[in-house]
Motif scaffolding. Sequence first.
Motif, PDB file in Angstrom:
ATOM      1  N   UNK A   5       0.673  -1.586  -0.479  1.00  9.26           N
ATOM      2  CA  UNK A   5       0.259   0.343   0.058  1.00  9.26           C
ATOM      3  C   UNK A   5       0.917   1.225   0.012  1.00  9.26           C
ATOM      4  N   UNK A   6       1.328   0.850   0.554  1.00  6.27           N
ATOM      5  CA  UNK A   6       3.241   2.390   0.554  1.00  6.27           C
ATOM      6  C   UNK A   6       3.629   2.800  -0.652  1.00  6.27           C
ATOM      7  N   UNK A   7       3.583   1.420  -1.212  1.00  8.86           N
ATOM      8  CA  UNK A   7       4.382   1.298  -2.731  1.00  8.86           C
ATOM      9  C   UNK A   7       3.129   2.258  -3.518  1.00  8.86           C
ATOM     10  N   UNK A   8       1.822   1.993  -3.101  1.00 15.62           N
ATOM     11  CA  UNK A   8       0.488   2.244  -3.896  1.00 15.62           C
ATOM     12  C   UNK A   8       0.750   4.062  -3.534  1.00 15.62           C
ATOM     13  N   UNK A   9       0.407   4.198  -2.724  1.00 16.11           N
ATOM     14  CA  UNK A   9       0.464   5.856  -2.062  1.00 16.11           C
ATOM     15  C   UNK A   9       1.684   6.359  -2.970  1.00 16.11           C
ATOM     16  N   UNK A  10       2.905   6.298  -2.647  1.00 15.31           N
ATOM     17  CA  UNK A  10       3.794   6.271  -3.778  1.00 15.31           C
ATOM     18  C   UNK A  10       3.378   6.855  -4.979  1.00 15.31           C
ATOM     19  N   UNK A  11       2.942   5.556  -5.919  1.00 18.20           N
ATOM     20  CA  UNK A  11       3.150   5.540  -6.793  1.00 18.20           C
ATOM     21  C   UNK A  11       1.464   6.836  -7.437  1.00 18.20           C
ATOM     22  N   UNK A  12       0.549   6.604  -6.718  1.00 18.18           N
ATOM     23  CA  UNK A  12      -0.447   7.518  -7.256  1.00 18.18           C
ATOM     24  C   UNK A  12      -0.281   9.048  -6.559  1.00 18.18           C
ATOM     25  N   UNK A  13       0.752   9.722  -5.966  1.00 13.77           N
ATOM     26  CA  UNK A  13       0.980  11.113  -5.612  1.00 13.77           C
ATOM     27  C   UNK A  13       1.980  11.611  -6.263  1.00 13.77           C
ATOM     28  N   UNK A  14       2.957  10.239  -6.468  1.00 17.57           N
ATOM     29  CA  UNK A  14       4.053  10.592  -7.183  1.00 17.57           C
ATOM     30  C   UNK A  14       4.999  10.422  -8.734  1.00 17.57           C
ATOM     31  N   UNK A  15       4.215   9.361  -9.189  1.00 17.53           N
ATOM     32  CA  UNK A  15       4.726   8.231  -9.901  1.00 17.53           C
ATOM     33  C   UNK A  15       3.421   8.980 -11.106  1.00 17.53           C
ATOM     34  N   UNK A  16       2.027   9.284 -11.525  1.00 11.86           N
ATOM     35  CA  UNK A  16       1.751   9.374 -11.375  1.00 11.86           C
ATOM     36  C   UNK A  16       1.842  10.781 -12.052  1.00 11.86           C
ATOM     37  N   UNK A  17       1.486  12.027 -11.505  1.00 14.48           N
ATOM     38  CA  UNK A  17       2.021  12.979 -11.735  1.00 14.48           C
ATOM     39  C   UNK A  17       2.903  13.179 -12.513  1.00 14.48           C
ATOM     40  N   UNK A  18       4.003  13.250 -12.384  1.00 14.59           N
ATOM     41  CA  UNK A  18       4.835  13.485 -12.896  1.00 14.59           C
ATOM     42  C   UNK A  18       5.663  12.764 -14.196  1.00 14.59           C
ATOM     43  N   UNK A  19       5.370  11.267 -14.642  1.00 17.52           N
ATOM     44  CA  UNK A  19       4.427  10.461 -15.865  1.00 17.52           C
ATOM     45  C   UNK A  19       4.269  11.477 -17.407  1.00 17.52           C
ATOM     46  N   UNK A  20       3.734  12.806 -17.050  1.00 18.68           N
ATOM     47  CA  UNK A  20       3.428  13.085 -18.372  1.00 18.68           C
ATOM     48  C   UNK A  20       3.647  13.426 -18.741  1.00 18.68           C
ATOM     49  N   UNK A  21       4.836  14.105 -18.825  1.00 18.20           N
ATOM     50  CA  UNK A  21       5.999  14.427 -20.112  1.00 18.20           C
ATOM     51  C   UNK A  21       6.610  13.050 -20.993  1.00 18.20           C
ATOM     52  N   UNK A  22       6.577  12.310 -19.431  1.00 17.47           N
ATOM     53  CA  UNK A  22       7.514  11.084 -20.563  1.00 17.47           C
ATOM     54  C   UNK A  22       6.691  10.275 -21.718  1.00 17.47           C
ATOM     55  N   UNK A  23       5.307  10.736 -21.458  1.00 18.56           N
ATOM     56  CA  UNK A  23       4.172   9.641 -22.073  1.00 18.56           C
ATOM     57  C   UNK A  23       3.831  10.399 -23.497  1.00 18.56           C
ATOM     58  N   UNK A  24       4.218  12.052 -23.140  1.00 14.70           N
ATOM     59  CA  UNK A  24       4.212  13.213 -24.433  1.00 14.70           C
ATOM     60  C   UNK A  24       5.196  12.762 -25.143  1.00 14.70           C
ATOM     61  N   UNK A  25       7.014  12.327 -24.205  1.00 15.01           N
ATOM     62  CA  UNK A  25       7.438  12.070 -25.358  1.00 15.01           C
ATOM     63  C   UNK A  25       7.160  10.790 -25.797  1.00 15.01           C
ATOM     64  N   UNK A  26       6.718   9.829 -25.796  1.00 19.63           N
ATOM     65  CA  UNK A  26       6.538   8.665 -26.209  1.00 19.63           C
ATOM     66  C   UNK A  26       5.344   8.359 -27.181  1.00 19.63           C
TER      67      UNK A  26
END
Length: 350
Positions: free
Chosen positions: A160-181
């Motif tokens: 659940x700690x990994x899940x909270x980190x993924x929802x609060x940190x990973x998801x908001x910061x992957x937009x740039x990588x997705x646009x590059x892809x």
Amino acid sequence: MDMSIHTPPGTGTPHDQGSDARHAPEGGTPPRRRDPAPAPRRAVTHLGDRVFRGLSRGSGITLLVIMAAIAVFLTYRAVGVLAVNNGNFLTSFEWNANDNPPDFGIAVLVYGTIVSSVIAMVVAVPVAVGIALFISHYAPRRLATPLAYVIDLLAAVPSIVYGLWGALVLVPHLGGLYEWFDDFFGWTGVLSYQGGAARSLFTVGILLAIMILPIVTNVSREVFLQAPKMHEEAALALGATRWEVIRMSVLPFGRSGIISASMLGLGRALGETMAVATVLSPSFTIIVSLLDPGGGTFAQNIASKFSEASEQGRDALIASGLVLFVITLLVNGAARAIIARRKEYSGANA
């Protein structure tokens, strides 16, 4: 007239020769006697050995009984609901298990589980092997020991700690990588991005890669440390560089270990629940693009729908859990079979 037959010495019968040998003069060679065979020693089994053997055997039998009980329970609960299922359990894209009659299938769940796990393996395995090689053959001891300790601690972090980190940190910061892809590989359709939150199977794969990284790293590191030192020293004596030593001696020896470590990590990725449920935006559709929200996995579907499911709906979820149970057993069984092929990994010949 003397009719007695005089036998020359040494030409008599064996009995006579034995008699002569027994009556040999004092200066002659004494006869060799055979020592009696020693009595076989009876193995002494101590009470502690018997208790330990019984506990070990009982633990193994108990584990098998538990696994068999789980399989029987899942099968018993799944058979009834599968008999009244209005859809195809393997190919249907619907999940209406609470309807009467129910209509559900696992096609989307199979696709999401396999795709997210494959993404996790592609990302995690090369990084884990690189970390394992760095710790075992490159890093000095002062750095290798604390680094290995930190990697071990990652395995103890709750899901659940990994899940909270993924929802609060990973998801908001992957937009740039997705646009590059999307800019460079969007023409493939698989990596096209339509905008929105990065709650997709690709994000799930990256999060699972971080979660299985300690497992793959630890097993690979132990295998690399068991590589024959004589082979490495011989390669160094012939003038090979450190990378050539690893390429010619360490990696060939640890190939099966890397495969088994990867399969153990795959077993963890297949059954991850809370982290996936926290990050993924589920939908019962198969989306070609890995960057668009949607999809689902076995564990995520069970966790999200179990509380609101009826008795029949819970049986349907249990049926999907049975499929995941079988897949996980096959993956771990294959890993054990690969390990068993190389006895060097037991440490006896290290």
